[in-house]
Design an enzyme around this catalytic site. Sequence first.
Site, PDB file in Angstrom:
ATOM      1  N   ARG A   1       0.911  -1.281   0.050  1.00 41.01           N
ATOM      2  CA  ARG A   1      -0.035   0.010  -0.001  1.00 41.01           C
ATOM      3  C   ARG A   1       0.878   1.337   0.069  1.00 41.01           C
ATOM      4  O   ARG A   1       1.809   1.352   0.686  1.00 41.01           O
ATOM      5  CB  ARG A   1      -0.942  -0.025   1.165  1.00 41.01           C
TER       6      ARG A   1
ATOM      7  N   GLU B   1      -2.276   7.426  -4.768  1.00 42.60           N
ATOM      8  CA  GLU B   1      -2.869   6.680  -5.710  1.00 42.60           C
ATOM      9  C   GLU B   1      -4.558   6.936  -6.229  1.00 42.60           C
ATOM     10  O   GLU B   1      -5.217   7.142  -5.112  1.00 42.60           O
ATOM     11  CB  GLU B   1      -2.921   5.186  -5.465  1.00 42.60           C
TER      12      GLU B   1
ATOM     13  N   HIS C   1      -0.218  -0.496  -9.982  1.00 48.95           N
ATOM     14  CA  HIS C   1      -0.777  -1.274  -9.225  1.00 48.95           C
ATOM     15  C   HIS C   1      -1.441  -2.327  -9.748  1.00 48.95           C
ATOM     16  O   HIS C   1      -2.682  -2.726  -9.881  1.00 48.95           O
ATOM     17  CB  HIS C   1      -2.057  -0.468  -8.422  1.00 48.95           C
TER      18      HIS C   1
END
Length: 318
Positions: free
Chosen positions: A237, A266, A284
């Site tokens: 993360r 993000e 991602h």
Amino acid sequence: MVKVYIAGPIPEVGLNLLKDQGFEVDMYEGTGIIDKETLKQGVKDADALISLLSTSVDKEVIDAANNLKIITNYGAGFNNVDIDYARQQNIDVTNTPKASTNSTAELTFALVLAVARRIPEGDKLCRTTGFDGWAPLFFRGREVSGKTIGIIGLGEIGSAVARRAKAFDMNILYTGPHQKVDKEREIGAKYVDLETLLKNADFVTINAAYNPSLHHQIDKAQFEMMKPTSYLINASRGPIVHEKALVQALKDKEIEGAALDVFEFEPEINDELKTLDNVVITPHIGNATFESRDMMSKIVANDTISKLNNDQPKFIVN
């Protein structure tokens, strides 16, 4: 009729399972991340919500739902859902563990190799200016064999990364809230505190599940502990790493490089990161394989079906 709302497109295999139950399935098919008002309207009369990792399911969204019984989150992480408030409203929240293990571990190790051997840099060079041929001092990178990998978070994914590191003859350190003796025996890993890991690892991989206590766990002070020849890899993360501190550490050569599949803000990516040749970035895609995404689709569908048929969902997190 039982209604299921899906916050974005998922693989057909899960949709078919839901439709075979006779459920009314409504899926957001717009481009990009669903906006809050559309999501609130979608869940208004839904019995179940299948949320995506990019879907923010907060108190406001939950309060907009009149009949919601379950939120099945399409992802191993679930920090995008207010699980405490959902529990207060007697709404189950589930996730898709294990489905992402191999795919994310594979990407993590691909990032290790890509940044160490400067693969994206080499690809860019070949496609643009070209090169003058083989030479002894040209385009040197780092070997991983015999080096030390430091894994932050030896859960399912971290353990899978460790097994791959073992195959590359790497020394394995790990840290986390608990020592895992069984994993140590299996993998040959050594439990250390974070500072020891950072000071000794040639490659630091972040594989911990996010929680607020890990926000900016890797910050300026941590980069100062790392070797100048070390690399940071994050496929977990984004907010675990303070991106501004990372950029500065790279500019000051406190570390040699970084490889990131996730970002602090993000989907926005720090503009300075994009300019640095010693950074590998991917959008991602940790679990973006046909195998993993199909399995995740089956899991969210089956847990939704279980709940709506008055059975116990398999992967409740709240």
